[in-house]
Design an enzyme around this catalytic site. Structure first.
Site, PDB file in Angstrom:
ATOM      1  N   PHE A 115      41.089  46.632  37.788  1.00  0.00           N
ATOM      2  CA  PHE A 115      41.680  45.286  37.740  1.00  0.00           C
ATOM      3  C   PHE A 115      40.641  44.191  37.566  1.00  0.00           C
ATOM      4  O   PHE A 115      40.989  43.071  37.214  1.00  0.00           O
ATOM      5  CB  PHE A 115      42.525  45.042  38.997  1.00  0.00           C
ATOM      6  CG  PHE A 115      41.828  44.301  40.097  1.00  0.00           C
ATOM      7  CD1 PHE A 115      40.950  44.946  40.943  1.00  0.00           C
ATOM      8  CD2 PHE A 115      42.046  42.938  40.282  1.00  0.00           C
ATOM      9  CE1 PHE A 115      40.300  44.257  41.957  1.00  0.00           C
ATOM     10  CE2 PHE A 115      41.403  42.248  41.287  1.00  0.00           C
ATOM     11  CZ  PHE A 115      40.525  42.908  42.128  1.00  0.00           C
ATOM     12  N   LYS A 116      39.366  44.500  37.779  1.00  0.00           N
ATOM     13  CA  LYS A 116      38.327  43.490  37.599  1.00  0.00           C
ATOM     14  C   LYS A 116      38.342  42.899  36.177  1.00  0.00           C
ATOM     15  O   LYS A 116      37.919  41.772  35.974  1.00  0.00           O
ATOM     16  CB  LYS A 116      36.946  44.076  37.886  1.00  0.00           C
ATOM     17  CG  LYS A 116      36.758  44.681  39.273  1.00  0.00           C
ATOM     18  CD  LYS A 116      36.761  43.645  40.358  1.00  0.00           C
ATOM     19  CE  LYS A 116      36.248  44.142  41.702  1.00  0.00           C
ATOM     20  NZ  LYS A 116      37.107  45.141  42.376  1.00  0.00           N
ATOM     21  N   ASP A 117      38.833  43.696  35.214  1.00  0.00           N
ATOM     22  CA  ASP A 117      38.931  43.183  33.843  1.00  0.00           C
ATOM     23  C   ASP A 117      39.841  41.953  33.749  1.00  0.00           C
ATOM     24  O   ASP A 117      39.654  41.122  32.868  1.00  0.00           O
ATOM     25  CB  ASP A 117      39.488  44.261  32.908  1.00  0.00           C
ATOM     26  CG  ASP A 117      38.511  45.409  32.674  1.00  0.00           C
ATOM     27  OD1 ASP A 117      37.293  45.161  32.659  1.00  0.00           O
ATOM     28  OD2 ASP A 117      38.981  46.548  32.495  1.00  0.00           O
ATOM     29  N   LEU A 120      37.366  39.388  34.536  1.00  0.00           N
ATOM     30  CA  LEU A 120      36.076  39.411  33.843  1.00  0.00           C
ATOM     31  C   LEU A 120      36.186  39.461  32.323  1.00  0.00           C
ATOM     32  O   LEU A 120      35.181  39.353  31.630  1.00  0.00           O
ATOM     33  CB  LEU A 120      35.209  40.544  34.387  1.00  0.00           C
ATOM     34  CG  LEU A 120      34.579  40.146  35.732  1.00  0.00           C
ATOM     35  CD1 LEU A 120      34.071  41.350  36.497  1.00  0.00           C
ATOM     36  CD2 LEU A 120      33.461  39.128  35.512  1.00  0.00           C
TER      37      LEU A 120
END
Ligand SMILES: *Cc1c(COP(=O)(O)O)cnc(C)c1O
Length: 503
Positions: A115-117, A120
């Site tokens: 989920f960091k995408d 980011l």
């Protein structure tokens, strides 16, 4: 214009800044985190309008409320680019229905399968924009401490972005084999990756002390560079995460699962408290969210805090199946304390945390936090059961982080009987933790990571994400392991190599 303030108060003159500058600086000069001076409101009509929009449209609308110094047309272009079909095949944040009342918000369809995408893919564009908006001519050096997923997502988001360099530190034994491989094979001319012999908190503490060391900052300045951060303490990370909470709400309305105005609950697998705090901001904007289930693994410092009001990091650190949540300092909790009590008390607690590793908030503060957050935790055996039960009951594969949130949602329903629709945030593709998922389902795990991917695919009839399958062919570029006290030196040599003006 919406201004940003430090959670620790700072001095009025240098901490009341515009959003572009907050994103550029990352951390406030007094060590605090930036917060908007007020939280913009969403009206019922706004929500209704958002229900008819695509994810990129929702993102640019919501971001424009917080980042009002960026031209709206620019935010629209960023969002179309960040969340388009080529970056997120199948949609940025689709909902998967489990059983009518419970659904899973899949936040892992981006380039690195976590989920960091969601943040980011957007943040590098916000940072490039802020260099331009503030007339900054120096090169930004992004330092990242990662518990696994942030590092890869940041490298992927920032690679070959002009006027930016990025250096990632990760705990050598604190990330999965797949996470390590993803980072070690990273491409791009402006990137560096270093393993640290220590845990995530050692890496994070190291990065924080590099940030605040005047000697290092001077050396950077002479090289025409300055430090910034891509950790979830940066406002540019947090703001894009508000979007998927609003988007999930709208999708439930559009599907007819709820009516506009009905309340829902979110269950969030939590480590640094960034993800869940973004949800709280959506609630404060006016999205009808009853509460958040703060789901922790065996490192359940937040569960204890919500129960007792005491935040005590003097405890053993456990390495678990959900490494991205193996954290004892949940940095973004500071933003919640600030929102509830202001900067005076918050900065006192943060000093106590730094000096003694512990602070206690008064009962009134704890009660007011508990109106919006209930804490649950899930041990390793319960994580395995949640993965297995979810697959057996619904034919649906989840990774160990998501499993922690599924467990919390189950416990909440058992304890309260609350029938309100619950959205479980799914923060990683099960293939990113194929070994752990396989062992939960079948007990046997192939030694080789890629065989594990194939085995999981055969067993469940689901597809291996191309982003992971293709790692097999990529050469390993980064192998160095350092002790935490070598981090400053390594940062300076990275800068020396990549910021050309350093003599
Ligand atoms: C980072 C991460 C989390 C924790 O999110 P926070 O914002 O740190 O609370 C949970 N699951 C996965 C897979 C992650 O990468």
């Amino acid at each position: 214009m919406l201004h940003y303030l430090s959670t620790r108060g700072g001095t009025a003159a240098n901490t009341r800044i515009r959003s572009a500058e907050a994103i550029l600086r990352g951390l406030a000069p007094d060590g605090g985190l930036f917060m908007p001076e007020r939280i913009p409101a969403l009206t019922r009509d706004d929500l209704k309008k958002l229900c008819g929009q695509t994810y990129p449209e929702r993102a640019s609308f919501l971001l424009s409320r917080f980042l009002d110094d960026y031209p709206v047309s620019e935010l629209e272009a960023y969002a179309r680019d960040a969340y388009g079909e080529d970056r997120f095949p199948g949609g940025a944040a689709p909902l998967h229905n489990l059983d009518g009342r419970r659904s899973v918000l899949e936040l892992w369809h981006g380039p690195t399968c976590a989920f960091k995408d969601m943040a980011l893919q957007m943040m590098p564009k916000l940072l490039s924009g802020s260099l331009r908006l503030t007339g900054e001519a120096r090169t930004a050096v992004i330092l990242v401490a990662t518990s696994g997923d942030t590092g890869k997502a940041a490298l992927e988001g920032f690679r070959d972005v002009p006027q930016v360099r990025i250096l990632v530190f990760y705990p050598e034994d604190g990330v999965s084999r797949m996470q390590k491989l993803q980072m070690a094979t990273q491409e791009g001319g402006n990137v560096g990756v270093l393993a640290i012999s220590g845990n995530f908190d050692d890496a994070q503490t190291g990065v924080k002390s590099i940030f605040s060391d005047p000697g290092t900052a001077d050396a950077l300045e002479r090289a025409g560079c300055f430090f910034s951060s891509a950790n979830s303490i940066n406002w540019g990370r947090l703001a894009p995460q508000i979007v998927y909470y609003v988007s999930a709400y709208c999708d439930l309305v559009t599907k007819g699962s709820i009516r506009l105005g009905d309340e829902i609950v979110f269950s969030v697998p939590t480590g640094n408290f960034g993800n869940i705090f973004a949800g709280y901001l959506a609630k404060r904007m006016g999205v009808p969210i009853r509460r958040f289930l703060c789901a922790s693994n065996r490192n359940h410092i937040l569960t204890d805090f919500l129960k007792t009001g005491v935040y005590d990091r003097n405890r053993p650190f456990h390495t678990t199946m959900s490494p991205s949540m193996d954290i004892l300092i949940s940095s973004n909790l500071e933003r919640l304390l600030y929102t509830v009590t202001g900067s005076g008390l918050t900065s006192g607690w943060m000093t106590q945390l730094k000096e003694n590793g512990v602070y206690r908030v008064p009962d009134a503060v704890r009660s007011s936090i508990r109106e919006s957050f209930l804490g649950y935790y899930c041990d390793e055996a319960q994580t395995i059961s949640a993965i297995r039960n979810t697959y057996e009951q619904f034919g649906y594969l989840i990774d160990p982080h998501t499993a922690v949130a599924v467990h919390a949602a189950n416990r909440y329903r058992e304890e309260t009987g609350d029938p309100v629709p619950t959205v479980i945030l799914s923060t990683a593709s099960p293939y990113k933790f194929a070994g752990a998922v396989l062992s939960a389902l079948s007990g046997s795990v192939p030694e080789d990571e890629f065989e594990a991917l194939s085995a999981l695919s055969h067993m469940t009839g689901t597809e291996i994400p191309a982003q992971l399958a293709s790692l097999r062919e990529k050469p390993v570029r980064f192998r160095t392991v350092l002790s935490p006290d070598e981090m400053t030196g390594a940062t300076l040599s990275f800068v020396k190599t990549l910021c050309p003006s350093l003599s």
